[in-house]
Scaffold this motif. Structure first.
Motif, PDB file in Angstrom:
ATOM      1  N   GLU A 104       3.772 -10.547 -10.237  1.00 27.92           N
ATOM      2  CA  GLU A 104       2.499 -10.392 -10.926  1.00 27.92           C
ATOM      3  C   GLU A 104       2.704  -9.726 -12.296  1.00 27.92           C
ATOM      4  O   GLU A 104       2.047 -10.068 -13.276  1.00 27.92           O
ATOM      5  CB  GLU A 104       1.542  -9.556 -10.068  1.00 27.92           C
ATOM      6  CG  GLU A 104       0.111  -9.932 -10.313  1.00 27.92           C
ATOM      7  CD  GLU A 104      -0.842  -9.392  -9.252  1.00 27.92           C
ATOM      8  OE1 GLU A 104      -1.836 -10.072  -8.999  1.00 27.92           O
ATOM      9  OE2 GLU A 104      -0.603  -8.304  -8.710  1.00 27.92           O
ATOM     10  N   ASP A 141       2.896   0.340   1.677  1.00 30.36           N
ATOM     11  CA  ASP A 141       2.082   0.768   2.818  1.00 30.36           C
ATOM     12  C   ASP A 141       2.486   2.201   3.209  1.00 30.36           C
ATOM     13  O   ASP A 141       3.611   2.645   2.939  1.00 30.36           O
ATOM     14  CB  ASP A 141       2.330  -0.185   3.995  1.00 30.36           C
ATOM     15  CG  ASP A 141       1.251  -0.067   5.058  1.00 30.36           C
ATOM     16  OD1 ASP A 141       0.248   0.646   4.830  1.00 30.36           O
ATOM     17  OD2 ASP A 141       1.421  -0.686   6.132  1.00 30.36           O
ATOM     18  N   ALA A 185       2.037  -0.571 -10.494  1.00 34.91           N
ATOM     19  CA  ALA A 185       2.191  -0.458  -9.034  1.00 34.91           C
ATOM     20  C   ALA A 185       1.757  -1.761  -8.367  1.00 34.91           C
ATOM     21  O   ALA A 185       0.861  -1.776  -7.525  1.00 34.91           O
ATOM     22  CB  ALA A 185       1.364   0.718  -8.528  1.00 34.91           C
ATOM     23  N   THR A 186       2.393  -2.837  -8.790  1.00 34.50           N
ATOM     24  CA  THR A 186       2.082  -4.130  -8.173  1.00 34.50           C
ATOM     25  C   THR A 186       3.361  -4.979  -8.186  1.00 34.50           C
ATOM     26  O   THR A 186       4.381  -4.545  -8.707  1.00 34.50           O
ATOM     27  CB  THR A 186       0.906  -4.812  -8.921  1.00 34.50           C
ATOM     28  OG1 THR A 186       0.522  -5.957  -8.202  1.00 34.50           O
ATOM     29  CG2 THR A 186       1.273  -5.208 -10.338  1.00 34.50           C
ATOM     30  N   SER A 187       3.293  -6.170  -7.626  1.00 32.67           N
ATOM     31  CA  SER A 187       4.529  -6.941  -7.423  1.00 32.67           C
ATOM     32  C   SER A 187       5.166  -7.359  -8.751  1.00 32.67           C
ATOM     33  O   SER A 187       4.476  -7.539  -9.762  1.00 32.67           O
ATOM     34  CB  SER A 187       4.223  -8.195  -6.611  1.00 32.67           C
ATOM     35  OG  SER A 187       3.514  -9.108  -7.416  1.00 32.67           O
ATOM     36  N   ALA A 197       2.344   6.847  -0.407  1.00 33.27           N
ATOM     37  CA  ALA A 197       1.394   5.729  -0.353  1.00 33.27           C
ATOM     38  C   ALA A 197       0.293   6.023   0.673  1.00 33.27           C
ATOM     39  O   ALA A 197       0.065   5.268   1.608  1.00 33.27           O
ATOM     40  CB  ALA A 197       2.112   4.419  -0.024  1.00 33.27           C
ATOM     41  N   ARG A 229      11.541   3.762  -2.963  1.00 32.78           N
ATOM     42  CA  ARG A 229      10.348   3.348  -3.696  1.00 32.78           C
ATOM     43  C   ARG A 229      10.489   3.669  -5.186  1.00 32.78           C
ATOM     44  O   ARG A 229      10.040   2.912  -6.036  1.00 32.78           O
ATOM     45  CB  ARG A 229       9.108   4.002  -3.080  1.00 32.78           C
ATOM     46  CG  ARG A 229       8.874   3.408  -1.703  1.00 32.78           C
ATOM     47  CD  ARG A 229       7.691   3.953  -0.973  1.00 32.78           C
ATOM     48  NE  ARG A 229       7.513   3.190   0.271  1.00 32.78           N
ATOM     49  CZ  ARG A 229       6.501   3.331   1.101  1.00 32.78           C
ATOM     50  NH1 ARG A 229       5.560   4.202   0.839  1.00 32.78           N
ATOM     51  NH2 ARG A 229       6.405   2.589   2.186  1.00 32.78           N
ATOM     52  N   GLU A 287      -2.870   3.391  -7.591  1.00 37.14           N
ATOM     53  CA  GLU A 287      -2.304   3.624  -6.257  1.00 37.14           C
ATOM     54  C   GLU A 287      -1.139   2.696  -5.986  1.00 37.14           C
ATOM     55  O   GLU A 287      -1.124   1.548  -6.423  1.00 37.14           O
ATOM     56  CB  GLU A 287      -3.373   3.526  -5.165  1.00 37.14           C
ATOM     57  CG  GLU A 287      -4.007   2.199  -4.976  1.00 37.14           C
ATOM     58  CD  GLU A 287      -5.088   2.233  -3.903  1.00 37.14           C
ATOM     59  OE1 GLU A 287      -5.220   3.231  -3.191  1.00 37.14           O
ATOM     60  OE2 GLU A 287      -5.794   1.222  -3.782  1.00 37.14           O
ATOM     61  N   ASP A 308       1.326   0.079  -4.290  1.00 36.68           N
ATOM     62  CA  ASP A 308       1.035  -1.102  -3.474  1.00 36.68           C
ATOM     63  C   ASP A 308       1.798  -1.082  -2.154  1.00 36.68           C
ATOM     64  O   ASP A 308       1.640  -1.961  -1.326  1.00 36.68           O
ATOM     65  CB  ASP A 308       1.347  -2.382  -4.263  1.00 36.68           C
ATOM     66  CG  ASP A 308       2.795  -2.427  -4.738  1.00 36.68           C
ATOM     67  OD1 ASP A 308       3.372  -1.358  -5.007  1.00 36.68           O
ATOM     68  OD2 ASP A 308       3.356  -3.533  -4.830  1.00 36.68           O
TER      69      ASP A 308
END
Ligand code: PLP
Length: 409
Positions: free
Chosen positions: A391, A51, A386-388, A249, A301, A47, A49
Protein backbone atom coordinates in the motif's frame (compact mmCIF):
# COMPACT_ATOMS: atom_id res chain seq x y z
CA UNK A 1 -36.07 7.73 12.49
CA UNK A 2 -36.20 11.48 13.20
CA UNK A 3 -33.20 13.11 14.79
CA UNK A 4 -33.99 14.99 17.98
CA UNK A 5 -33.48 18.72 17.57
CA UNK A 6 -31.65 20.05 20.63
CA UNK A 7 -33.22 23.15 22.08
CA UNK A 8 -31.00 25.80 23.47
CA UNK A 9 -27.86 23.70 23.56
CA UNK A 10 -24.80 25.54 24.73
CA UNK A 11 -21.36 23.93 24.93
CA UNK A 12 -19.16 24.79 27.87
CA UNK A 13 -16.65 27.53 27.21
CA UNK A 14 -13.80 25.09 27.72
CA UNK A 15 -14.73 23.15 24.58
CA UNK A 16 -16.66 25.76 22.59
CA UNK A 17 -13.56 26.86 20.71
CA UNK A 18 -12.57 23.28 19.95
CA UNK A 19 -13.72 21.29 16.95
CA UNK A 20 -13.49 17.55 16.47
CA UNK A 21 -9.82 16.86 15.81
CA UNK A 22 -8.93 17.69 12.20
CA UNK A 23 -7.14 14.36 11.92
CA UNK A 24 -10.38 12.58 12.78
CA UNK A 25 -12.29 14.74 10.30
CA UNK A 26 -9.84 13.78 7.55
CA UNK A 27 -10.16 10.14 8.56
CA UNK A 28 -14.00 10.35 8.55
CA UNK A 29 -13.99 12.03 5.15
CA UNK A 30 -11.58 9.45 3.77
CA UNK A 31 -13.66 6.60 5.22
CA UNK A 32 -16.81 8.05 3.65
CA UNK A 33 -15.03 8.26 0.26
CA UNK A 34 -13.90 4.66 0.68
CA UNK A 35 -17.43 3.54 1.54
CA UNK A 36 -18.66 5.33 -1.57
CA UNK A 37 -16.41 2.99 -3.53
CA UNK A 38 -13.35 5.21 -4.07
CA UNK A 39 -9.99 3.45 -4.19
CA UNK A 40 -8.43 5.39 -1.34
CA UNK A 41 -5.23 4.85 0.65
CA UNK A 42 -5.49 6.27 4.16
CA UNK A 43 -2.15 7.17 5.74
CA UNK A 44 -3.66 9.15 8.58
CA UNK A 45 -4.03 6.64 11.37
CA UNK A 46 -1.80 6.59 14.43
CA UNK A 47 -1.94 2.89 15.14
CA UNK A 48 0.19 -0.10 14.20
CA UNK A 49 -1.36 -2.47 11.66
CA UNK A 50 0.01 -5.48 13.60
CA UNK A 51 -2.20 -7.55 15.87
CA UNK A 52 -2.00 -7.71 19.66
CA UNK A 53 0.36 -10.63 20.50
CA UNK A 54 -1.34 -13.97 21.17
CA UNK A 55 0.04 -14.42 24.70
CA UNK A 56 -1.44 -11.04 25.65
CA UNK A 57 -4.89 -12.04 24.39
CA UNK A 58 -4.56 -15.36 26.25
CA UNK A 59 -3.74 -13.54 29.50
CA UNK A 60 -6.84 -11.37 29.08
CA UNK A 61 -9.06 -14.39 28.42
CA UNK A 62 -7.61 -16.19 31.44
CA UNK A 63 -8.17 -13.14 33.65
CA UNK A 64 -11.77 -12.94 32.52
CA UNK A 65 -12.38 -16.64 33.12
CA UNK A 66 -10.79 -16.44 36.56
CA UNK A 67 -13.05 -13.63 37.68
CA UNK A 68 -10.94 -10.50 37.19
CA UNK A 69 -14.10 -8.68 36.21
CA UNK A 70 -14.55 -6.30 39.12
CA UNK A 71 -13.23 -2.84 40.02
CA UNK A 72 -9.52 -2.94 40.72
CA UNK A 73 -7.44 -0.70 42.96
CA UNK A 74 -7.73 2.88 41.72
CA UNK A 75 -4.58 3.33 39.70
CA UNK A 76 -3.55 -0.21 38.89
CA UNK A 77 -3.56 -3.78 40.17
CA UNK A 78 -0.53 -4.80 42.25
CA UNK A 79 0.45 -7.13 39.38
CA UNK A 80 0.35 -4.36 36.77
CA UNK A 81 2.19 -1.93 39.06
CA UNK A 82 4.91 -4.57 39.60
CA UNK A 83 5.19 -5.04 35.82
CA UNK A 84 5.42 -1.26 35.29
CA UNK A 85 8.10 -0.94 37.96
CA UNK A 86 10.07 -3.80 36.39
CA UNK A 87 9.72 -2.22 32.95
CA UNK A 88 11.07 1.16 34.09
CA UNK A 89 13.99 -0.58 35.80
CA UNK A 90 14.75 -2.86 32.83
CA UNK A 91 14.41 -0.35 29.99
CA UNK A 92 15.16 3.01 31.57
CA UNK A 93 17.21 2.32 34.72
CA UNK A 94 14.55 4.10 36.77
CA UNK A 95 13.52 2.71 40.18
CA UNK A 96 10.02 3.41 41.44
CA UNK A 97 7.92 2.29 44.42
CA UNK A 98 4.28 1.24 43.93
CA UNK A 99 3.03 4.66 45.08
CA UNK A 100 5.19 6.30 42.41
CA UNK A 101 3.53 4.56 39.45
CA UNK A 102 0.03 4.76 38.05
CA UNK A 103 -2.00 3.06 35.32
CA UNK A 104 -4.86 4.67 33.41
CA UNK A 105 -7.18 4.21 30.46
CA UNK A 106 -4.58 4.94 27.79
CA UNK A 107 -1.75 7.40 27.68
CA UNK A 108 -4.37 10.03 27.02
CA UNK A 109 -5.88 9.59 30.46
CA UNK A 110 -2.43 9.91 32.03
CA UNK A 111 -2.17 13.34 30.39
CA UNK A 112 -5.66 14.28 31.54
CA UNK A 113 -5.00 13.12 35.08
CA UNK A 114 -1.68 14.97 35.28
CA UNK A 115 -3.02 18.26 33.93
CA UNK A 116 -6.35 18.10 35.78
CA UNK A 117 -4.42 17.49 38.97
CA UNK A 118 -1.98 20.35 38.54
CA UNK A 119 -3.26 23.17 36.31
CA UNK A 120 -5.09 26.16 37.67
CA UNK A 121 -6.84 28.47 35.17
CA UNK A 122 -4.22 30.36 33.19
CA UNK A 123 -1.32 28.02 34.02
CA UNK A 124 0.85 27.42 30.98
CA UNK A 125 2.18 24.26 29.39
CA UNK A 126 5.06 24.51 26.93
CA UNK A 127 4.46 22.33 23.89
CA UNK A 128 7.25 22.12 21.30
CA UNK A 129 5.84 22.06 17.74
CA UNK A 130 5.26 20.02 15.71
CA UNK A 131 3.23 18.30 18.41
CA UNK A 132 0.61 15.60 18.79
CA UNK A 133 -2.63 17.59 18.34
CA UNK A 134 -4.30 16.22 21.47
CA UNK A 135 -1.77 17.92 23.76
CA UNK A 136 -3.10 21.42 23.19
CA UNK A 137 -6.75 20.45 23.50
CA UNK A 138 -6.18 18.39 26.65
CA UNK A 139 -4.40 21.34 28.26
CA UNK A 140 -7.29 23.62 27.29
CA UNK A 141 -9.92 21.23 28.65
CA UNK A 142 -7.98 21.14 31.91
CA UNK A 143 -8.12 24.94 32.14
CA UNK A 144 -4.52 25.54 31.14
CA UNK A 145 -2.97 27.55 28.34
CA UNK A 146 -0.97 25.68 25.70
CA UNK A 147 2.11 27.67 24.72
CA UNK A 148 3.33 26.39 21.39
CA UNK A 149 7.08 26.66 20.81
CA UNK A 150 7.98 26.14 17.14
CA UNK A 151 10.99 23.87 16.54
CA UNK A 152 12.51 24.25 13.09
CA UNK A 153 13.39 21.41 10.76
CA UNK A 154 16.96 22.78 10.71
CA UNK A 155 17.12 22.02 14.44
CA UNK A 156 15.82 18.51 13.90
CA UNK A 157 12.37 19.57 15.14
CA UNK A 158 13.90 19.55 18.63
CA UNK A 159 13.36 22.19 21.29
CA UNK A 160 16.51 24.21 21.95
CA UNK A 161 17.39 25.55 25.43
CA UNK A 162 17.28 29.18 24.19
CA UNK A 163 13.77 28.72 22.80
CA UNK A 164 12.73 27.08 26.07
CA UNK A 165 14.06 30.00 28.10
CA UNK A 166 12.34 32.52 25.83
CA UNK A 167 8.96 30.78 26.23
CA UNK A 168 9.01 30.55 30.03
CA UNK A 169 6.77 32.92 32.01
CA UNK A 170 5.86 33.03 35.71
CA UNK A 171 2.78 30.94 34.78
CA UNK A 172 4.71 28.06 33.18
CA UNK A 173 3.95 24.81 35.01
CA UNK A 174 4.98 22.07 32.59
CA UNK A 175 7.22 21.30 29.64
CA UNK A 176 5.81 18.50 27.52
CA UNK A 177 8.38 16.42 25.63
CA UNK A 178 7.65 13.61 23.21
CA UNK A 179 10.46 11.48 21.82
CA UNK A 180 10.42 9.84 19.34
CA UNK A 181 7.81 12.30 18.20
CA UNK A 182 4.39 12.08 16.71
CA UNK A 183 4.30 13.65 14.09
CA UNK A 184 7.94 14.31 13.16
CA UNK A 185 9.62 11.02 14.10
CA UNK A 186 12.44 13.16 15.51
CA UNK A 187 13.96 12.30 18.87
CA UNK A 188 16.07 13.71 21.67
CA UNK A 189 19.42 12.21 22.56
CA UNK A 190 20.55 12.16 26.20
CA UNK A 191 22.77 15.21 25.57
CA UNK A 192 19.84 17.16 24.09
CA UNK A 193 17.81 16.42 27.21
CA UNK A 194 20.72 17.41 29.44
CA UNK A 195 20.88 20.78 27.64
CA UNK A 196 17.19 21.33 28.36
CA UNK A 197 17.65 20.13 31.95
CA UNK A 198 20.43 22.71 32.45
CA UNK A 199 18.04 25.42 31.27
CA UNK A 200 15.32 24.09 33.59
CA UNK A 201 17.64 24.38 36.59
CA UNK A 202 16.95 28.14 36.44
CA UNK A 203 13.20 27.44 36.50
CA UNK A 204 12.62 25.18 39.50
CA UNK A 205 8.83 25.47 39.33
CA UNK A 206 8.55 23.83 35.90
CA UNK A 207 7.80 20.11 35.72
CA UNK A 208 8.57 17.86 32.77
CA UNK A 209 6.09 15.45 31.27
CA UNK A 210 8.02 13.00 29.12
CA UNK A 211 5.71 11.18 26.70
CA UNK A 212 7.67 8.05 25.82
CA UNK A 213 4.85 6.34 23.95
CA UNK A 214 7.07 5.48 20.95
CA UNK A 215 10.09 4.37 23.00
CA UNK A 216 10.35 0.99 21.32
CA UNK A 217 9.92 2.23 17.77
CA UNK A 218 13.38 3.71 17.35
CA UNK A 219 15.66 3.02 14.36
CA UNK A 220 19.26 2.78 13.23
CA UNK A 221 20.42 1.61 16.67
CA UNK A 222 19.76 5.05 18.21
CA UNK A 223 19.58 4.56 22.00
CA UNK A 224 16.38 5.71 23.69
CA UNK A 225 16.67 8.64 26.11
CA UNK A 226 14.18 9.99 28.60
CA UNK A 227 14.50 13.02 30.88
CA UNK A 228 14.38 11.32 34.30
CA UNK A 229 17.24 9.04 33.27
CA UNK A 230 19.29 11.62 31.33
CA UNK A 231 19.04 14.15 34.16
CA UNK A 232 18.58 12.54 37.59
CA UNK A 233 18.48 16.06 39.07
CA UNK A 234 15.07 16.53 37.44
CA UNK A 235 13.60 13.24 38.67
CA UNK A 236 11.77 14.99 41.48
CA UNK A 237 9.74 16.98 38.96
CA UNK A 238 9.39 14.62 36.02
CA UNK A 239 6.46 12.43 35.06
CA UNK A 240 7.59 9.65 32.73
CA UNK A 241 4.66 8.43 30.70
CA UNK A 242 4.36 5.40 28.47
CA UNK A 243 1.79 2.85 27.36
CA UNK A 244 1.14 -0.41 25.59
CA UNK A 245 -0.82 1.05 22.66
CA UNK A 246 1.98 1.51 20.16
CA UNK A 247 4.71 -0.87 21.35
CA UNK A 248 2.45 -3.94 21.62
CA UNK A 249 -0.22 -2.98 19.08
CA UNK A 250 -2.82 -2.61 21.85
CA UNK A 251 -4.54 0.68 20.97
CA UNK A 252 -7.99 -0.73 21.72
CA UNK A 253 -7.10 -2.10 25.15
CA UNK A 254 -6.58 1.42 26.50
CA UNK A 255 -3.77 1.13 29.00
CA UNK A 256 -1.22 3.86 29.65
CA UNK A 257 1.05 4.24 32.64
CA UNK A 258 3.48 6.64 34.27
CA UNK A 259 6.09 6.97 36.99
CA UNK A 260 6.85 10.09 39.00
CA UNK A 261 6.92 11.67 42.44
CA UNK A 262 4.30 10.16 44.78
CA UNK A 263 2.62 13.50 45.55
CA UNK A 264 1.78 13.93 41.86
CA UNK A 265 0.76 10.28 41.43
CA UNK A 266 -1.59 10.64 44.41
CA UNK A 267 -3.17 13.81 43.01
CA UNK A 268 -3.65 12.05 39.65
CA UNK A 269 -5.37 9.15 41.44
CA UNK A 270 -7.88 11.59 42.94
CA UNK A 271 -8.81 12.76 39.43
CA UNK A 272 -9.04 9.18 38.18
CA UNK A 273 -11.18 8.14 41.15
CA UNK A 274 -13.92 10.49 39.92
CA UNK A 275 -13.66 9.71 36.22
CA UNK A 276 -13.09 6.03 35.41
CA UNK A 277 -12.49 4.63 38.95
CA UNK A 278 -9.83 2.36 37.46
CA UNK A 279 -8.67 1.11 34.08
CA UNK A 280 -10.41 -2.02 32.72
CA UNK A 281 -9.52 -5.03 34.87
CA UNK A 282 -9.11 -7.28 31.82
CA UNK A 283 -6.94 -4.79 29.96
CA UNK A 284 -4.73 -4.47 33.02
CA UNK A 285 -4.14 -8.23 32.97
CA UNK A 286 -3.34 -7.98 29.25
CA UNK A 287 -0.91 -5.07 29.79
CA UNK A 288 0.81 -7.00 32.60
CA UNK A 289 1.40 -9.87 30.20
CA UNK A 290 2.68 -7.50 27.51
CA UNK A 291 5.18 -5.85 29.85
CA UNK A 292 6.31 -9.09 31.50
CA UNK A 293 6.22 -11.41 28.49
CA UNK A 294 8.72 -11.97 25.68
CA UNK A 295 10.03 -8.70 24.28
CA UNK A 296 11.56 -10.07 21.05
CA UNK A 297 8.57 -9.00 19.02
CA UNK A 298 9.50 -5.36 19.64
CA UNK A 299 12.69 -5.77 17.61
CA UNK A 300 10.88 -7.69 14.86
CA UNK A 301 8.24 -5.02 14.47
CA UNK A 302 10.81 -2.26 14.67
CA UNK A 303 12.71 -3.81 11.77
CA UNK A 304 9.54 -3.97 9.74
CA UNK A 305 8.67 -0.34 10.49
CA UNK A 306 12.21 0.72 9.58
CA UNK A 307 11.88 -0.90 6.16
CA UNK A 308 8.63 0.98 5.60
CA UNK A 309 10.19 4.23 6.79
CA UNK A 310 12.99 3.91 4.25
CA UNK A 311 10.54 3.14 1.49
CA UNK A 312 8.35 6.16 2.27
CA UNK A 313 11.08 8.69 3.02
CA UNK A 314 13.19 7.77 -0.01
CA UNK A 315 10.06 7.75 -2.17
CA UNK A 316 8.95 11.20 -1.02
CA UNK A 317 12.43 12.66 -1.40
CA UNK A 318 12.43 11.55 -5.03
CA UNK A 319 9.38 13.75 -5.73
CA UNK A 320 10.39 17.21 -7.03
CA UNK A 321 8.94 19.83 -4.65
CA UNK A 322 8.91 17.58 -1.58
CA UNK A 323 11.56 17.18 1.11
CA UNK A 324 11.40 14.61 3.87
CA UNK A 325 13.90 14.50 6.74
CA UNK A 326 14.79 10.98 7.91
CA UNK A 327 12.84 10.24 11.12
CA UNK A 328 14.63 8.26 13.81
CA UNK A 329 11.51 6.77 15.34
CA UNK A 330 7.73 6.37 15.62
CA UNK A 331 5.88 5.44 12.42
CA UNK A 332 5.43 8.83 10.83
CA UNK A 333 7.22 10.77 8.11
CA UNK A 334 6.88 14.55 8.31
CA UNK A 335 7.60 16.00 4.89
CA UNK A 336 7.88 19.60 3.74
CA UNK A 337 5.64 20.63 0.83
CA UNK A 338 7.09 24.13 0.71
CA UNK A 339 8.31 23.44 -2.83
CA UNK A 340 4.80 22.98 -4.22
CA UNK A 341 3.21 26.01 -2.57
CA UNK A 342 2.20 28.48 -5.28
CA UNK A 343 1.63 25.78 -7.90
CA UNK A 344 -1.78 25.01 -9.41
CA UNK A 345 -3.73 21.83 -9.91
CA UNK A 346 -4.71 20.73 -13.44
CA UNK A 347 -8.05 22.54 -13.05
CA UNK A 348 -6.33 25.76 -11.97
CA UNK A 349 -6.93 25.44 -8.19
CA UNK A 350 -4.00 27.09 -6.42
CA UNK A 351 -2.03 25.24 -3.73
CA UNK A 352 -1.54 27.97 -1.14
CA UNK A 353 -0.92 25.90 1.99
CA UNK A 354 -0.22 22.41 3.31
CA UNK A 355 -3.99 22.04 3.84
CA UNK A 356 -4.57 22.76 0.12
CA UNK A 357 -1.88 20.26 -0.84
CA UNK A 358 -3.36 17.52 1.39
CA UNK A 359 -6.85 18.22 0.00
CA UNK A 360 -5.36 17.99 -3.50
CA UNK A 361 -3.73 14.63 -2.67
CA UNK A 362 -7.01 13.35 -1.27
CA UNK A 363 -8.99 14.33 -4.35
CA UNK A 364 -6.43 13.70 -7.08
CA UNK A 365 -4.14 10.97 -5.73
CA UNK A 366 -6.76 9.34 -3.50
CA UNK A 367 -4.25 9.34 -0.66
CA UNK A 368 -5.21 10.73 2.76
CA UNK A 369 -2.41 12.41 4.73
CA UNK A 370 -2.57 15.06 7.45
CA UNK A 371 -1.44 18.71 7.03
CA UNK A 372 1.37 19.90 9.28
CA UNK A 373 -0.87 22.80 10.33
CA UNK A 374 -2.77 20.29 12.50
CA UNK A 375 0.49 19.68 14.38
CA UNK A 376 1.43 23.34 14.70
CA UNK A 377 4.04 23.53 11.93
CA UNK A 378 3.49 24.43 8.26
CA UNK A 379 3.97 23.77 5.40
CA UNK A 380 4.41 20.07 6.12
CA UNK A 381 2.33 16.93 5.95
CA UNK A 382 2.38 13.77 8.02
CA UNK A 383 2.38 10.31 6.50
CA UNK A 384 1.65 7.41 8.82
CA UNK A 385 3.47 4.37 7.42
CA UNK A 386 1.89 1.83 9.77
CA UNK A 387 0.42 -0.04 6.84
CA UNK A 388 1.50 -2.69 4.34
CA UNK A 389 4.51 -2.14 2.07
CA UNK A 390 2.36 -2.78 -1.00
CA UNK A 391 0.00 0.00 0.00
CA UNK A 392 2.90 2.34 0.78
CA UNK A 393 4.53 1.71 -2.62
CA UNK A 394 1.24 2.52 -4.32
CA UNK A 395 0.66 5.60 -2.15
CA UNK A 396 4.10 7.06 -2.88
CA UNK A 397 3.62 6.44 -6.61
CA UNK A 398 0.26 8.21 -6.51
CA UNK A 399 1.70 11.17 -4.57
CA UNK A 400 4.54 11.44 -7.12
CA UNK A 401 2.13 11.30 -10.05
CA UNK A 402 -0.33 13.87 -8.63
CA UNK A 403 2.46 16.23 -7.52
CA UNK A 404 4.01 15.98 -10.98
CA UNK A 405 0.74 17.21 -12.46
CA UNK A 406 0.92 20.48 -10.50
CA UNK A 407 1.74 23.41 -12.73
CA UNK A 408 3.94 26.45 -12.19
CA UNK A 409 6.45 27.01 -9.40
N1 PLP B 1 1.18 10.23 23.03
C1 PLP B 1 1.38 10.27 21.70
C2 PLP B 1 2.54 11.04 21.19
C3 PLP B 1 0.50 9.63 20.83
O1 PLP B 1 0.72 9.69 19.50
C4 PLP B 1 -0.60 8.94 21.36
C5 PLP B 1 -1.58 8.30 20.47
O2 PLP B 1 -1.67 8.54 19.30
C6 PLP B 1 -0.76 8.91 22.75
C7 PLP B 1 0.15 9.57 23.55
C8 PLP B 1 -1.92 8.24 23.42
O3 PLP B 1 -1.89 6.90 23.38
P1 PLP B 1 -3.03 6.01 24.02
O4 PLP B 1 -3.63 5.24 22.88
O5 PLP B 1 -2.34 5.13 25.00
O6 PLP B 1 -4.03 6.90 24.67
Amino acid sequence: MNAVTPTDFRAARRIAAMGVSEILQITFRASAMKRAGEDLIVLGAGEPDFDTPGHVKDAAAKAMREGATKYTPLDGTPELKAAIIAKFERDNGLSFCPDEVTAATGGKQILFNAFMATLDPGDEVLIPAPYWTSYADIVLICGGVPVIVPCAEAEGFRLQPAALNAAVTPRTRWLLLNSPSNPSGAGYRAEDLQGLAAALECHPGIWVLSDDMYEHILYDGVPFATMAQASPALRGRTLTMNGVSKAYAMTGWRIGYAGGPSALIKAMAIVQSQSTSCPSSISQAAATAALEGPQELLAERRASFQQRRDLVVNGLNAVPGLRCPMPIGAFYAFASCEGVIGRRGPNGTPILSDRDYCAYLLNEAKVAVVPGTCFGLAPYFRVSYATSEAELVEAVARIAMATGRLQGG
